[in-house]
Design a protein around this motif. Structure first.
Motif, mmCIF file in Angstrom:
data_model
loop_
_atom_site.group_PDB
_atom_site.id
_atom_site.type_symbol
_atom_site.label_atom_id
_atom_site.label_comp_id
_atom_site.label_asym_id
_atom_site.label_seq_id
_atom_site.Cartn_x
_atom_site.Cartn_y
_atom_site.Cartn_z
ATOM 1 N N CYS A 71 14.301 -4.784 -3.156
ATOM 2 C CA CYS A 71 13.651 -3.678 -2.467
ATOM 3 C C CYS A 71 12.319 -4.138 -1.886
ATOM 4 C CB CYS A 71 13.429 -2.488 -3.405
ATOM 5 S SG CYS A 71 12.753 -2.928 -5.022
ATOM 6 N N ALA A 72 11.897 -3.483 -0.805
ATOM 7 C CA ALA A 72 10.633 -3.822 -0.149
ATOM 8 C C ALA A 72 10.099 -2.580 0.546
ATOM 9 C CB ALA A 72 10.825 -4.946 0.863
ATOM 10 N N VAL A 73 8.778 -2.406 0.509
ATOM 11 C CA VAL A 73 8.140 -1.316 1.235
ATOM 12 C C VAL A 73 6.928 -1.855 1.972
ATOM 13 C CG1 VAL A 73 8.915 0.482 -0.346
ATOM 14 C CG2 VAL A 73 6.731 -0.633 -0.749
ATOM 15 N N VAL A 74 6.586 -1.198 3.069
ATOM 16 C CA VAL A 74 5.409 -1.561 3.859
ATOM 17 C C VAL A 74 4.368 -0.469 3.664
ATOM 18 C CG1 VAL A 74 4.514 -2.033 6.158
ATOM 19 C CG2 VAL A 74 6.838 -2.731 5.563
ATOM 20 N N TYR A 75 3.144 -0.865 3.341
ATOM 21 C CA TYR A 75 2.052 0.094 3.252
ATOM 22 C C TYR A 75 0.815 -0.524 3.896
ATOM 23 C CZ TYR A 75 -1.394 3.430 1.718
ATOM 24 O OH TYR A 75 -2.385 4.375 1.716
#
Length: 437
Positions: A71-75
């Motif tokens: 999983c990966a998220v951009v913030y």
């Protein structure tokens, strides 16, 4: 921008095929202004792409995990990644350096949420955890973990954060944690647990599913929880009361892999080779999207179109209202695992493109500009006031979808309002896990 156009109902060819990954693509995430795409792979790396160029520009590789990326998220200017190596890493986009490695989980990381102040995660180790995003003052890396939520007896995967009323008063540690902040987790132990972020205590355990829960979402106000899983049923829960409101048995004829609420509607997909649309009021199935010949891993509603990705290697675009197949995208050589929709402006023209990833190790870009008669919205620069951003998004959804369905009676009878916006892990590029390996 290239067109890659095809006539309605016919096959569309990819505008681009990018094959720099050497393993299957497991996840992708798009920045809030749609300018940056990140992809995570079985090859243990994450790659960053500029979506404002043609072809999409490779901005760099994030290397450091020792097993596949789940999983990966951009913030903001950061990328947060979770891996089977049991760690979470925070990366600086500009330098591609790993700024911090979060250690504490003892199993694969399944889901991530980032609110800017906190990171939330779930794992195969049967726990969920809350971490400090800003670790500048953290001397011992283990101190970055501020909550361990223990109580599930099997894999924990789906994850939702529901912020309560913001008191504006930091706690004794200077953290902005409010008494009404809730964390919701679902597990392969067939239960959902609702936790107080403030105390770490389990407030409610929701029992009703007979098999692992693979996906969940809430209504826009955070009052009603919808869950689905391998038992093929959908359950609506009153979060405040911890009670069932509605159960739909055999909502699909196979395991449900994906569930997403879009205002008054809800979309699901599963191993029965279909995607479905539901009216949340009464959980009535109004449309079934067919043509798939294998499991439908996930879907995304955008601008009147429902996009689906399938293990048969095709990406499909349906008219969400009528259910008609508008386009079938051919190019992936194996199962398609994730997708996102990107709207950009180029030389005065607005373009809509699909980005998909698959088990064939490729990222593919497709034209979707001409599928909808509606003018797509171009994402504006990100406003970091989270509650205001969420409220604006909900207003936009209401504006676009008010003509679809009548008012939702479930919302009217659901009890206490949870102020603020809801943050969940159900980015439409996410795949819900159906194995416990």
């Amino acid at each position: 921008m290239g067109s890659g156009a095809s006539k309605e109902g016919l096959e569309g060819e990819p505008l681009e095929t990018v094959d720099v990954h050497t393993g299957g693509i497991n996840c992708m995430s798009l920045s809030e202004d749609s300018s940056l795409l990140v992809t995570g792979s079985d090859d243990k790396t994450v790659r960053m792409w500029s979506t404002k160029t043609e072809p999409i520009e490779d901005l760099g590789v994030l290397e450091g995990h020792t097993s596949f990326i789940q999983c990966a998220v951009v913030y903001d200017t950061y990328v947060i990644t979770g891996s089977k190596d049991t760690t979470i890493k925070r990366w600086d986009m500009a330098s591609a350096d790993c700024e911090f490695t979060y250690e504490g989980h003892t199993g694969r990381i399944n889901r991530l949420i980032c609110t800017g102040e906190f990171i939330f995660s779930t794992s195969h180790d049967k726990t969920a955890r809350a971490w400090l995003f800003d670790t500048e003052d953290v001397d011992d890396p283990t101190d970055a973990c501020i909550r361990v939520l223990e109580g599930h007896t099997s894999v924990v995967s789906p994850l939702i954060f529901i912020p309560g009323h913001d008191t504006g008063i930091p706690d004794e540690n200077g953290l902005n944690i409010n008494p009404g902040d809730l964390i919701v987790t679902a597990s392969f132990d067939n239960t959902v647990k609702v936790w107080s972020f403030d105390t770490g205590a389990c407030l409610k355990t929701l029992k009703g599913h007979r098999k692992p829960i693979t996906c969940m979402d809430t209504d826009p106000k955070g009052r009603i929880l919808y869950t689905a899983g391998q038992d093929r049923c959908i359950i609506a829960w009153d979060i405040n009361m911890g009670k069932k409101m509605k159960v739909v048995e055999d909502a699909h004829t196979g395991a449900i892999l994906y569930l997403r609420v879009v205002n008054r509607l809800m979309y699901t997909s599963g191993t029965d080779h279909t995607a479905k649309c539901w009216v949340r009021e009464g959980l009535e199935n109004t449309r079934t999207y067919k043509d798939h010949t294998d499991s439908v891993a996930c879907a995304k509603f955008h601008n009147g179109i429902l996009y689906t990705v399938c293990n048969d290697g095709f990406v499909r675009a349906f008219d969400a209202k009528s259910g008609a197949l508008k386009r079938k995208y051919k190019g992936h050589e194996n199962a398609v695992t994730c997708l996102t929709v990107c709207v950009n402006e180029y030389e005065g023209q607005v373009y809509t493109r699909l980005m998909t990833g698959g088990n064939d190790s490729t990222v593919r870009v497709w034209n979707a500009t001409d599928l909808s008669d509606k003018i797509p919205l171009i994402q504006q620069p990100v406003d970091r006031d989270y509650t205001r951003v969420q409220s604006k998004r909900l207003d936009e959804l209401n504006q676009h979808l008010d003509d679809y369905m009548p008012d939702d009676s479930l919302n009217k009878s659901s009890g206490q309002t949870v102020p603020g916006g809801i943050k969940n892990n159900l980015d439409d590029s996410d795949l819900n896990i159906i194995d416990a390996d």
